[in-house]
Structures are given as structure tokens and as C-alpha cells.
Design a protein around this motif. Structure first.
Motif, short mmCIF file in Angstrom:
data_model
loop_
_atom_site.label_atom_id
_atom_site.label_comp_id
_atom_site.label_asym_id
_atom_site.label_seq_id
_atom_site.Cartn_x
_atom_site.Cartn_y
_atom_site.Cartn_z
N VAL A 24 56.72 36.95 42.49
CA VAL A 24 56.92 37.00 41.04
C VAL A 24 55.80 36.23 40.34
O VAL A 24 55.23 36.71 39.36
CB VAL A 24 58.31 36.44 40.65
CG1 VAL A 24 58.43 36.23 39.16
CG2 VAL A 24 59.41 37.36 41.16
N ILE A 25 55.49 35.03 40.84
CA ILE A 25 54.43 34.22 40.24
C ILE A 25 53.09 34.94 40.33
O ILE A 25 52.31 34.97 39.37
CB ILE A 25 54.36 32.83 40.91
CG1 ILE A 25 55.62 32.04 40.60
CG2 ILE A 25 53.10 32.07 40.47
CD1 ILE A 25 55.77 30.77 41.43
N LEU A 26 52.81 35.54 41.48
CA LEU A 26 51.55 36.26 41.66
C LEU A 26 51.46 37.45 40.71
O LEU A 26 50.42 37.67 40.08
CB LEU A 26 51.40 36.71 43.12
CG LEU A 26 50.08 37.29 43.54
CD1 LEU A 26 48.94 36.33 43.26
CD2 LEU A 26 50.11 37.64 45.02
N ASP A 27 52.54 38.20 40.58
CA ASP A 27 52.56 39.33 39.65
C ASP A 27 52.31 38.86 38.22
O ASP A 27 51.54 39.47 37.48
CB ASP A 27 53.89 40.08 39.72
CG ASP A 27 54.03 40.91 40.98
OD1 ASP A 27 53.01 41.15 41.67
OD2 ASP A 27 55.18 41.31 41.29
N LYS A 28 52.96 37.77 37.84
CA LYS A 28 52.80 37.22 36.49
C LYS A 28 51.36 36.76 36.27
O LYS A 28 50.76 37.02 35.23
CB LYS A 28 53.77 36.06 36.28
CG LYS A 28 53.84 35.56 34.90
CD LYS A 28 54.54 36.54 34.00
CE LYS A 28 54.78 35.92 32.64
NZ LYS A 28 55.10 36.90 31.64
N ALA A 29 50.78 36.09 37.26
CA ALA A 29 49.39 35.62 37.15
C ALA A 29 48.44 36.81 37.01
O ALA A 29 47.48 36.76 36.22
CB ALA A 29 49.02 34.77 38.35
N ASN A 30 48.69 37.86 37.77
CA ASN A 30 47.85 39.06 37.67
C ASN A 30 48.01 39.73 36.31
O ASN A 30 47.04 40.19 35.72
CB ASN A 30 48.18 40.04 38.78
CG ASN A 30 47.56 39.66 40.10
OD1 ASN A 30 46.46 39.14 40.15
ND2 ASN A 30 48.28 39.91 41.18
N ASP A 31 49.25 39.80 35.79
CA ASP A 31 49.50 40.40 34.48
C ASP A 31 48.79 39.64 33.37
O ASP A 31 48.33 40.23 32.41
CB ASP A 31 51.00 40.45 34.18
CG ASP A 31 51.75 41.46 35.02
OD1 ASP A 31 51.09 42.31 35.66
OD2 ASP A 31 53.00 41.40 35.04
N GLU A 32 48.73 38.32 33.52
CA GLU A 32 48.11 37.48 32.49
C GLU A 32 46.61 37.31 32.70
O GLU A 32 45.97 36.54 32.00
CB GLU A 32 48.81 36.13 32.44
CG GLU A 32 50.24 36.25 31.96
CD GLU A 32 50.94 34.91 31.85
OE1 GLU A 32 50.29 33.86 32.04
OE2 GLU A 32 52.14 34.92 31.55
N LYS A 33 46.09 38.00 33.68
CA LYS A 33 44.64 37.96 33.97
C LYS A 33 44.16 36.54 34.20
O LYS A 33 43.15 36.09 33.65
CB LYS A 33 43.84 38.62 32.85
CG LYS A 33 44.29 40.01 32.50
CD LYS A 33 44.01 40.98 33.61
CE LYS A 33 44.31 42.40 33.14
NZ LYS A 33 45.23 43.11 33.92
N SER A 34 44.90 35.80 35.01
CA SER A 34 44.51 34.44 35.36
C SER A 34 43.20 34.46 36.13
O SER A 34 42.80 35.48 36.69
CB SER A 34 45.58 33.78 36.23
OG SER A 34 46.77 33.59 35.50
N SER A 35 42.54 33.32 36.18
CA SER A 35 41.30 33.24 36.95
C SER A 35 41.62 33.46 38.43
O SER A 35 42.75 33.25 38.86
CB SER A 35 40.62 31.89 36.74
OG SER A 35 41.29 30.89 37.44
#
Length: 66
Positions: A24-35
Motif C-alpha cells: 500500500v505504501i509503495l503504491d501510494k509513493a508511486n501515485d504521488e511520484k515520490s523520488s
């Protein structure tokens, strides 16, 4: 924080919950275009968690059949 070991079945359950949380955290980070760095660190933590999960499952299987 506990200082005593938890039973293997409890540990396996917690590892599976952690794996879901990492996803879930990884999906959220990818959705938010994290570094890429945090995403890579999350992926590494998920991989380590998966290794622990497989080891726990193997130990539980041995304990069940042994």
C-alpha cells in the motif's frame, strides 16, 4: 515493545500484514511520484519482509510435520 519472542504463527501473520502495508505504501509513493530513493527503500524493506515470511513459513511447516 515486547522483549519476549512471539509464537511463529503470530510472527507469520504479522509479516503478512506488514507485506500488505508495504504494498500500500509503495503504491501510494508511486501515485504521488515520490523520488526514487524512498521507493527503492520501501521496495528493499518489502523484499526483506518477504524473505522473513518465507523463512517463517518453512519453519512452521517443519514444525508441523516434524
Amino acid at each position: 515493545m515486547r522483549n519476549t519472542p512471539i509464537p511463529l504463527d503470530t510472527a507469520a501473520y504479522r509479516v503478512s500484514v506488514a507485506c500488505s502495508l508495504y504494498e500500500v505504501i509503495l503504491d501510494k509513493a508511486n501515485d504521488e511520484k515520490s523520488s526514487p530513493v524512498p521507493i527503492d527503500l520501501i521496495s528493499l524493506a518489502c523484499d526483506l519482509n518477504s524473505e522473513v515470511s518465507r523463512s517463517l513459513e518453512a519453519m512452521m511447516e517443519e514444525e508441523h510435520h516434524g
